[in-house]
Structure formats: structure tokens, C-alpha cells
Scaffold this active site. Structure first.
Site, mmCIF file in Angstrom:
data_model
loop_
_atom_site.group_PDB
_atom_site.id
_atom_site.type_symbol
_atom_site.label_atom_id
_atom_site.label_comp_id
_atom_site.label_asym_id
_atom_site.label_seq_id
_atom_site.Cartn_x
_atom_site.Cartn_y
_atom_site.Cartn_z
ATOM 1 N N PHE A 16 0.861 -1.184 0.000
ATOM 2 C CA PHE A 16 0.000 0.000 0.000
ATOM 3 C C PHE A 16 0.894 1.229 0.000
ATOM 4 O O PHE A 16 1.639 1.470 0.947
ATOM 5 C CB PHE A 16 -0.948 0.062 1.204
ATOM 6 C CG PHE A 16 -1.834 1.273 1.121
ATOM 7 C CD1 PHE A 16 -2.986 1.241 0.355
ATOM 8 C CD2 PHE A 16 -1.485 2.467 1.741
ATOM 9 C CE1 PHE A 16 -3.786 2.378 0.216
ATOM 10 C CE2 PHE A 16 -2.280 3.603 1.611
ATOM 11 C CZ PHE A 16 -3.431 3.554 0.849
ATOM 12 N N ASP A 44 9.384 3.029 2.018
ATOM 13 C CA ASP A 44 8.173 3.782 2.352
ATOM 14 C C ASP A 44 7.930 3.618 3.849
ATOM 15 O O ASP A 44 7.379 2.615 4.295
ATOM 16 C CB ASP A 44 6.984 3.267 1.538
ATOM 17 C CG ASP A 44 5.687 4.013 1.872
ATOM 18 O OD1 ASP A 44 5.666 4.760 2.872
ATOM 19 O OD2 ASP A 44 4.696 3.835 1.138
ATOM 20 N N LYS A 94 2.496 11.036 6.941
ATOM 21 C CA LYS A 94 1.658 10.806 8.135
ATOM 22 C C LYS A 94 2.147 11.578 9.375
ATOM 23 O O LYS A 94 1.889 12.759 9.481
ATOM 24 C CB LYS A 94 1.509 9.309 8.381
ATOM 25 C CG LYS A 94 0.659 8.659 7.266
ATOM 26 C CD LYS A 94 -0.025 7.385 7.673
ATOM 27 C CE LYS A 94 -1.107 7.021 6.665
ATOM 28 N NZ LYS A 94 -0.740 5.951 5.727
HETATM 29 C C1 PLP Z 1 -0.898 6.010 4.270
HETATM 30 C C2 PLP Z 1 0.198 5.486 3.464
HETATM 31 C C3 PLP Z 1 0.515 6.043 2.210
HETATM 32 C C4 PLP Z 1 -0.310 7.127 1.570
HETATM 33 O O1 PLP Z 1 -0.366 8.299 2.326
HETATM 34 P P1 PLP Z 1 -1.502 9.379 1.997
HETATM 35 O O2 PLP Z 1 -1.129 10.554 2.844
HETATM 36 O O3 PLP Z 1 -2.808 8.770 2.400
HETATM 37 O O4 PLP Z 1 -1.443 9.667 0.543
HETATM 38 C C5 PLP Z 1 1.605 5.530 1.532
HETATM 39 N N1 PLP Z 1 2.342 4.536 2.041
HETATM 40 C C6 PLP Z 1 2.064 3.969 3.236
HETATM 41 C C7 PLP Z 1 2.934 2.866 3.753
HETATM 42 C C8 PLP Z 1 0.974 4.410 3.975
HETATM 43 O O5 PLP Z 1 0.682 3.828 5.130
#
Ligand code: PLP
Length: 408
Positions: free
Chosen positions: A147, A232, A261
Site C-alpha cells: 500500500f 516507504d 503521516k
Molecule cells: C498512508 C500510506 C501512504 C499514503 O499516504 P496518503 O497521505 O494517504 O497519501 C503511503 N504509504 C504507506 C505505507 C501508507 O501507510
């Protein structure tokens, strides 16, 4: 309840929102109005313990005074310049965040998905300019269950049908392999591979921790073949797992950190890509950008987040309280639970076959004043703010145990 002619404040608000909001979410039936620390109060006047923390956007809890203070001070000074003009809190932010990452430089964006897109562009550009890949041939390796956000490119390599299906055509250049399978990663490498994009722990997939040594093996593979490792850490980073970054658990340093985040302190969307000049240097003026990226409010909140992480207090809380939380989760009714995964104050509680859905358990938790969210059908994700107290964790896990014991 449904025979009651007067709707509750919660029902009335939910119905109003439902009338005019796209149905791209299926929220739990609660409407929050105020919050502080680990607790949020609904329009029903009930206090809920937040065991989701905005998917880790609220690592420091709701409205942490240091973060609110930083934003309030800046609100009275300057809120936006666009990157056409420099502003006086930009250098602080870039210095602080790149320092936290041990990298030369950051490229600021807003949401997580934007930062992931930025990292993909950076990797492709690096592939052409530095590695010498033929134009338009760059390949990036991604993982099953990933994700990384919701843009067209990102959902193009998602293996979740809900996220992926029906939005094509998708950009080519991605190869997806099983998560945690280093042999599959190695087999997917070609001369055109420019990057491997991974979550050091897969959050949305249900808090999946890769096998020990996997991150280090990916690092070694990247070194061997001249490939960029893109981590990520949007959900796993900034203290969530008991270290500043989840990669730290294997003493692995990726070429590129992707943060979001919690970097915005639960106040603003703030994201960055962090890398050394050998990589970041490939992007020049006009080749990437964002009107709001690196804005003064984002910068002061991000800088304060870095300052708060400097003492190691939050990482230690996550480590120690996380161990405590995991010890309590290990004692959940065995028949109800297939597996508990995670690190630090982060857990995926996978329900055993034949149990009610994770959604139903989350609804029961809500009725017991605990906010939690399912991550895929079978797993309840717990990711409380790092300011949560021991007793609150014990109480929340007790509510979970009771929810699992409830009659259908
Ligand atoms: C939440 C998340 C995203 C996307 O972040 P947004 O601010 O919602 O676009 C990307 N990678 C990971 C691992 C996430 O948990």
C-alpha cells in the site's frame, strides 16, 4: 434503535454526511468532535480511546501542545509563499528532517502518495541519468500486498482488487513479487531495474513483518546491482515500531526514505522524500514540485516533530509499551486469534477462521469506547498514539478480549 423516531446526534450527522460525501470510505458509526492526547470525544458526548491514531498520522496524540504551539505561532506570521519564494522556516525544516534521516537533502510534498510518486520519479530519473538505463525502460520492483497510496501509478501496481481494478490503463515499468521472498526479488532484477520500493512492515496488508534479514538482504541486492532501495516509512516510521525508522531494526539504511503521516503531527499533510545528493541531485528546477509542499505551517510542524523525536523518548515509549501491549495480546482467547503480528506500538491481530469479521469486532470495540480499524477483512490493526499510558493499553486489550468473547 431504528424504531426511535428521534435520531441520535451521531445518526443525524452520519446521515447528513452520507447525503453529500462520496462513498469512498465506510466509516465506523461515530462522529468525533474534540480530542486530546489518546482520547477523542464524539458528538454523543462519549470519550473514546483512539487505538488507530489516524493510521499513524497521530503518533504524538491529538493536538500535542508542542505541535499546536508551533502552528499557532506560525499562523500569526506567514502561512504560504509557494516555492516561488523562500520563507524563513524552510531551511530549519530541510535541515532537521534530512538530519533525522542521515541524508543530504529532502524534497517536501504534502500527502504520502505524492511523496511515493516523487520517489518513483526520482528513481527513474536517477536510472536514466546515473545508471544509464535506456530511455523509458526503467523498471521498479514492488511487492504483493503493498500500500503506497491512491494515485493512478500507485494503484496500478497494487494487488488489492478494490484499490486496483477499474482505473486503468496504468503506467508500465513495475514488477510485483511476493513480500518477504528475497529469491523472488533477485529473480525479478534486470539490467533495467532502477529501484525496489518496499514498506519495511506492510501496514494496510495487516501489519506484516517480513522474515528476519529480509531488509538487509534487499539492501545487499541493491548494492550488488546498483539499484535504489526506496523505503516507504510513511506508516512505519517516526517512532511507530520502537525505533525512528522500521529499517533501523535491521540496521538498514535505504537510499531513499519516504515519510508522511506523523511528520505532519496530525495537523497538516506533510511528506518528504529524503536522499543524498548523488540521488536527489538529478532533479532540477521545474522537474517536480508542489504549490503547498514545504509551506511554512508544514515546515514548523515537521521541524517540531523532528525535535520531539530527538530525545528518543517516543521511540522508547513505543518499544516498552509495545512490548507490554504485545504481551497482553499474546494472552487473548486462543481460539479467536490466528496470529498477532507487529513491532512496537503497532499490532495486527488476525482473527481465526470462523470468527466474526474484523469489522464486526471493531464495531463491538466502538460500543466499548475503543476506536480501532480493520486492515483487510481478517485483521484488526492497533496503532495507538505513542503518548498512550500503560493502563489505557491494558483497558483497550481487555475490551478487545471481551469483544472476541461476545456472543454472535
Ligand atoms: C498512508 C500510506 C501512504 C499514503 O499516504 P496518503 O497521505 O494517504 O497519501 C503511503 N504509504 C504507506 C505505507 C501508507 O501507510
Amino acid at each position: 434503535m431504528s424504531s426511535d423516531p428521534a435520531p441520535t446526534p451521531t445518526d443525524a450527522e452520519l446521515a447528513r454526511a452520507d447525503a453529500h460525501s462520496a462513498r469512498n470510505y465506510h466509516p465506523l458509526p461515530v462522529v468525533l468532535e474534540t480530542a486530546s492526547g489518546a482520547w477523542a470525544r464524539g458528538v454523543d458526548g462519549i470519550d473514546y480511546l483512539d487505538m488507530l491514531a489516524g493510521y499513524s498520522a497521530l503518533n504524538f496524540g491529538h493536538r500535542h501542545p508542542r505541535l499546536v504551539g508551533a502552528v499557532e505561532r506560525q499562523l500569526g506570521r506567514l502561512t504560504l509563499t509557494s516555492r516561488a519564494f523562500q520563507h524563513s522556516v524552510f531551511a530549519d525544516f530541510c535541515e532537521a528532517v534530512s538530519g533525522l534521516c542521515g541524508k543530504d537533502a529532502v524534497l517536501p510534498m504534502n500527502t504520502g502518495a505524492e511523496a511515493v510518486e516523487t520517489a518513483l520519479k526520482l528513481a527513474r530519473r536517477w536510472g536514466y541519468d546515473v545508471k544509464g538505463v535506456e530511455p523509458d525502460r526503467a523498471e521498479i520492483i514492488t511487492f504483493d500486498g503493498n500500500f503506497h497510496g491512491r494515485t493512478i501509478a500507485i494503484v496500478g501496481f497494487s494487488t488489492d482488487p478494490d484499490a486496483h481494478d477499474g482505473f486503468g490503463p496504468y503506467p508500465p515499468g513495475f514488477r510485483t513479487v511476493p513480500y518477504g521472498d528475497i529469491a523472488a526479488v533477485a529473480a525479478a532484477v534486470t539490467a533495467n531495474t532502477v529501484a525496489i520500493l518496499l514498506e519495511p512492515i506492510q501496514g494496510e496488508a495487516g501489519v506484516l513483518v517480513p522474515p528476519d534479514g529480509f531488509l538487509a538482504a534487499v539492501r545487499a541486492l541493491c548494492d550488488e546491482h546498483g539499484i535504489l532501495m526506496l523505503a516507504d516509512e510513511i506508516q512505519s516510521g517516526l517512532g511507530r515500531t520502537g525505533e525512528t525508522f522500521a529499517c533501523d531494526h535491521e540496521q538498514v539504511v535505504p537510499d531513499v526514505y519516504i515519510l508522511g503521516k506523523a511528520l505532519g503531527g496530525g495537523i497538516l499533510p506533510v511528506s518528504v522524500v529524503a536522499a543524498d545528493w548523488s540521488v536527489m541531485g538529478v532533479i532540477g528546477p521545474g522537474q517536480h514540485g508542489s504549490t503547498f509542499g514545504g509551506n511554512p505551517l508544514a515546515c514548523v510542524v515537521g521541524t517540531e516533530v523532528v525535535r520531539m523525536l530527538e530525545s528518543g523518548e517516543f521511540q522508547r515509549r513505543s518499544r516498552e509499551l509495545g512490548e507490554y501491549m504485545h504481551s497482553l495480546l499474546a494472552a487473548l482467547p486462543v481460539a479467536a486469534v490466528a496470529q498477532v503480528r507487529g513491532r512496537g506500538l503497532w499490532a495486527g491481530v488476525e482473527l481465526a477462521a470462523g470468527q466474526p469479521s474484523a469489522r464486526i469486532i471493531c464495531e463491538r470495540l466502538l460500543a466499548r469506547r475503543v476506536l480501532a480499524k480493520d486492515a483487510h477483512e481478517g485483521t484488526i490493526r492497533l496503532a495507538p498514539p505513542l503518548v498512550i499510558e500503560r493502563g489505557e493499553i491494558a483497558w483497550a486489550v481487555e475490551q478487545l478480549a471481551d469483544s472476541l468473547r461476545e456472543e454472535r
